[in-house]
Design a protein around this motif. Structure first.
Motif, PDB file in Angstrom:
ATOM      1  N   GLN A  39       0.260  -7.415  -5.524  1.00  0.00           N
ATOM      2  CA  GLN A  39      -0.058  -8.923  -5.718  1.00  0.00           C
ATOM      3  C   GLN A  39       1.103  -8.444  -7.014  1.00  0.00           C
ATOM      4  OE1 GLN A  39      -3.399 -10.826  -5.506  1.00  0.00           O
ATOM      5  NE2 GLN A  39      -3.143 -12.284  -5.696  1.00  0.00           N
ATOM      6  N   THR A  40       1.789  -9.546  -7.367  1.00  0.00           N
ATOM      7  CA  THR A  40       2.174  -9.412  -9.174  1.00  0.00           C
ATOM      8  C   THR A  40       1.669 -11.846  -9.042  1.00  0.00           C
ATOM      9  OG1 THR A  40       4.547 -11.193  -8.533  1.00  0.00           O
ATOM     10  CG2 THR A  40       4.678  -8.604  -9.000  1.00  0.00           C
ATOM     11  N   PRO A  41       1.686 -11.756 -10.249  1.00  0.00           N
ATOM     12  CA  PRO A  41       1.136 -12.981 -11.195  1.00  0.00           C
ATOM     13  C   PRO A  41       1.900 -14.189 -10.054  1.00  0.00           C
ATOM     14  CG  PRO A  41       0.998 -11.471 -12.733  1.00  0.00           C
ATOM     15  CD  PRO A  41       1.853 -10.722 -11.228  1.00  0.00           C
ATOM     16  N   GLY A  42       1.036 -15.014  -9.961  1.00  0.00           N
ATOM     17  CA  GLY A  42       1.053 -15.911  -9.711  1.00  0.00           C
ATOM     18  C   GLY A  42       1.818 -15.646  -7.549  1.00  0.00           C
ATOM     19  N   THR A  43       1.836 -14.747  -7.199  1.00  0.00           N
ATOM     20  CA  THR A  43       1.886 -14.535  -5.682  1.00  0.00           C
ATOM     21  C   THR A  43       0.535 -14.425  -4.898  1.00  0.00           C
ATOM     22  OG1 THR A  43       2.961 -12.293  -5.629  1.00  0.00           O
ATOM     23  CG2 THR A  43       4.550 -13.697  -6.591  1.00  0.00           C
ATOM     24  N   GLU A  44       0.985 -14.378  -3.743  1.00  0.00           N
ATOM     25  CA  GLU A  44      -0.158 -13.611  -2.831  1.00  0.00           C
ATOM     26  C   GLU A  44       0.314 -12.522  -2.704  1.00  0.00           C
ATOM     27  OE1 GLU A  44      -0.075 -17.919   0.194  1.00  0.00           O
ATOM     28  OE2 GLU A  44      -0.047 -16.310   0.584  1.00  0.00           O
ATOM     29  N   ARG A  45      -0.531 -11.896  -1.635  1.00  0.00           N
ATOM     30  CA  ARG A  45      -1.125 -10.314  -2.039  1.00  0.00           C
ATOM     31  C   ARG A  45       0.008 -10.421  -0.573  1.00  0.00           C
ATOM     32  NH1 ARG A  45      -6.378  -8.030  -2.650  1.00  0.00           N
ATOM     33  NH2 ARG A  45      -6.262  -9.289  -4.737  1.00  0.00           N
ATOM     34  N   GLU A  46       0.971  -9.402  -0.566  1.00  0.00           N
ATOM     35  CA  GLU A  46       1.552  -9.100   0.776  1.00  0.00           C
ATOM     36  C   GLU A  46       1.435  -7.553   1.013  1.00  0.00           C
ATOM     37  OE1 GLU A  46       6.048  -9.027  -0.277  1.00  0.00           O
ATOM     38  OE2 GLU A  46       5.232  -7.764  -1.859  1.00  0.00           O
ATOM     39  N   LEU A  47       1.247  -7.263   2.224  1.00  0.00           N
ATOM     40  CA  LEU A  47       1.328  -6.168   3.000  1.00  0.00           C
ATOM     41  C   LEU A  47       2.464  -5.056   2.480  1.00  0.00           C
ATOM     42  CD1 LEU A  47       0.170  -4.270   5.383  1.00  0.00           C
ATOM     43  CD2 LEU A  47       1.874  -5.565   6.567  1.00  0.00           C
ATOM     44  N   VAL A  48       1.975  -3.799   2.373  1.00  0.00           N
ATOM     45  CA  VAL A  48       3.218  -2.597   1.849  1.00  0.00           C
ATOM     46  C   VAL A  48       2.850  -1.648   2.989  1.00  0.00           C
ATOM     47  CG1 VAL A  48       3.838  -0.737   0.540  1.00  0.00           C
ATOM     48  CG2 VAL A  48       2.600  -3.273  -0.540  1.00  0.00           C
ATOM     49  N   ALA A  49       2.020  -1.251   3.663  1.00  0.00           N
ATOM     50  CA  ALA A  49       1.824  -0.877   4.462  1.00  0.00           C
ATOM     51  C   ALA A  49       0.214  -0.470   5.316  1.00  0.00           C
ATOM     52  CB  ALA A  49       2.615   1.017   4.007  1.00  0.00           C
ATOM     53  N   SER A  50       0.145  -0.398   6.463  1.00  0.00           N
ATOM     54  CA  SER A  50      -1.101  -0.066   7.300  1.00  0.00           C
ATOM     55  C   SER A  50      -0.552   0.822   8.493  1.00  0.00           C
ATOM     56  CB  SER A  50      -2.056  -1.782   7.701  1.00  0.00           C
ATOM     57  OG  SER A  50      -0.870  -2.246   8.443  1.00  0.00           O
ATOM     58  N   ILE A  51      -1.898   1.709   8.413  1.00  0.00           N
ATOM     59  CA  ILE A  51      -2.061   2.948   9.634  1.00  0.00           C
ATOM     60  C   ILE A  51      -3.403   2.650  10.343  1.00  0.00           C
ATOM     61  CG2 ILE A  51      -2.702   4.387   7.982  1.00  0.00           C
ATOM     62  CD1 ILE A  51      -0.872   6.445   9.678  1.00  0.00           C
ATOM     63  N   PRO A  52      -2.942   2.393  11.519  1.00  0.00           N
ATOM     64  CA  PRO A  52      -4.662   2.925  12.434  1.00  0.00           C
ATOM     65  C   PRO A  52      -5.044   3.673  12.282  1.00  0.00           C
ATOM     66  CG  PRO A  52      -2.637   2.204  13.818  1.00  0.00           C
ATOM     67  CD  PRO A  52      -2.393   2.274  12.468  1.00  0.00           C
ATOM     68  N   PHE A  53      -6.792   4.718  12.196  1.00  0.00           N
ATOM     69  CA  PHE A  53      -7.462   5.962  12.393  1.00  0.00           C
ATOM     70  C   PHE A  53      -7.016   6.077  14.158  1.00  0.00           C
ATOM     71  CE2 PHE A  53      -9.694   7.343   8.340  1.00  0.00           C
ATOM     72  CZ  PHE A  53      -8.584   6.439   7.910  1.00  0.00           C
ATOM     73  N   TYR A  54      -6.651   5.491  14.476  1.00  0.00           N
ATOM     74  CA  TYR A  54      -6.753   5.333  16.328  1.00  0.00           C
ATOM     75  C   TYR A  54      -5.156   5.356  16.477  1.00  0.00           C
ATOM     76  CZ  TYR A  54     -11.015   6.837  15.064  1.00  0.00           C
ATOM     77  OH  TYR A  54     -13.032   7.336  14.649  1.00  0.00           O
ATOM     78  N   GLY A  55      -4.539   5.921  17.120  1.00  0.00           N
ATOM     79  CA  GLY A  55      -3.354   5.593  17.286  1.00  0.00           C
ATOM     80  C   GLY A  55      -1.938   5.682  16.336  1.00  0.00           C
ATOM     81  N   ARG A  56      -2.204   5.537  15.381  1.00  0.00           N
ATOM     82  CA  ARG A  56      -1.039   6.168  14.402  1.00  0.00           C
ATOM     83  C   ARG A  56      -0.234   5.428  14.251  1.00  0.00           C
ATOM     84  NH1 ARG A  56      -3.856  11.051  12.909  1.00  0.00           N
ATOM     85  NH2 ARG A  56      -5.347  11.920  13.821  1.00  0.00           N
ATOM     86  N   ILE A  57       0.438   4.157  14.741  1.00  0.00           N
ATOM     87  CA  ILE A  57       1.586   3.534  14.339  1.00  0.00           C
ATOM     88  C   ILE A  57       1.225   2.578  13.541  1.00  0.00           C
ATOM     89  CG2 ILE A  57       3.009   2.207  15.248  1.00  0.00           C
ATOM     90  CD1 ILE A  57       2.659   3.148  18.257  1.00  0.00           C
ATOM     91  N   PRO A  58       1.590   3.174  12.120  1.00  0.00           N
ATOM     92  CA  PRO A  58       1.920   2.359  10.736  1.00  0.00           C
ATOM     93  C   PRO A  58       2.268   1.180  11.182  1.00  0.00           C
ATOM     94  CG  PRO A  58       3.352   4.100  10.950  1.00  0.00           C
ATOM     95  CD  PRO A  58       3.134   4.102  12.249  1.00  0.00           C
ATOM     96  N   LEU A  59       2.619   0.348  10.160  1.00  0.00           N
ATOM     97  CA  LEU A  59       3.665  -1.231  10.191  1.00  0.00           C
ATOM     98  C   LEU A  59       3.464  -0.848   8.565  1.00  0.00           C
ATOM     99  CD1 LEU A  59       3.712  -3.441  11.013  1.00  0.00           C
ATOM    100  CD2 LEU A  59       1.736  -4.599  10.140  1.00  0.00           C
ATOM    101  N   TYR A  60       4.820  -1.871   8.385  1.00  0.00           N
ATOM    102  CA  TYR A  60       5.322  -1.406   7.360  1.00  0.00           C
ATOM    103  C   TYR A  60       5.744  -3.274   6.436  1.00  0.00           C
ATOM    104  CZ  TYR A  60       5.171   3.789   7.137  1.00  0.00           C
ATOM    105  OH  TYR A  60       5.080   4.450   7.095  1.00  0.00           O
ATOM    106  N   GLY A  61       5.911  -3.701   5.367  1.00  0.00           N
ATOM    107  CA  GLY A  61       6.209  -4.362   5.137  1.00  0.00           C
ATOM    108  C   GLY A  61       7.585  -4.509   5.011  1.00  0.00           C
TER     109      GLY A  61
END
Length: 125
Positions: A39-61
Motif C-alpha cells: 500500500q502507498t499513501p492514498g491508494t488501496e492495499r493490493e495483492l503482491v503474492a499469496s500462496i496456499p499452504f496446501y496445493g502450493r499454486i501461488p497467485l501474483y499481482g
C-alpha cells in the motif's frame, strides 16, 4: 490470536533485490494461505503474492511480471517473498496477511484473517 512477525524491508537501489519474511505464531489449528500485500499513501492495499499452504499454486499481482517469487516453510509457518529487479514503483509498505483456522471443527469451519504491522520497502537511487 495470531501474531505475524515481518522482516526484510529496507532501502534498495533500482534493479536490486530484497527478501521479505513473515512468521506466524499463536493459537491456531492450521494455516490456509499466507501472502503479501502493499500500500502507498492514498491508494488501496493490493495483492503482491499469496500462496496456499496446501496445493502450493501461488497467485501474483499483475505488476509482478515474473520479478517476485513467494514460497513457504510449512514447518515454521513462514512465508518468504523474494523480490528481484525492483523498481521505484515498488516503493510501498508491504503487509503480511494470513488466513487460518483457529479451531478445526470440520469442513464448514469458518476461517480467520490477521495482518502484520507492515514493513517499508523503498526503491531509490
Amino acid at each position: 490470536q495470531v501474531q505475524l512477525v515481518e522482516s526484510g524491508g529496507g532501502l534498495v537501489q533500482p534493479g536490486g533485490s530484497l527478501r521479505l519474511s513473515c512468521a506466524a505464531s499463536g493459537a491456531f489449528d492450521r494455516i490456509l494461505t499466507m501472502g503479501w500485500y502493499r500500500q502507498t499513501p492514498g491508494t488501496e492495499r493490493e495483492l503482491v503474492a499469496s500462496i496456499p499452504f496446501y496445493g502450493r499454486i501461488p497467485l501474483y499481482g499483475d505488476f509482478v511480471k515474473g520479478r517476485f517469487s513467494i514460497s513457504q516453510d510449512d514447518a515454521e509457518n513462514t512465508v518468504y517473498l523474494q523480490m528481484d529487479n525492483l523498481e521505484a514503483g515498488d516503493t510501498a509498505v508491504y503487509y503480511c496477511k494470513v488466513k487460518y483456522i483457529r479451531t478445526d471443527t470440520g469442513p464448514d469451519t469458518p476461517s480467520n484473517e490477521a495482518w502484520g504491522q507492515g514493513t517499508q520497502v523503498t526503491v531509490s537511487s
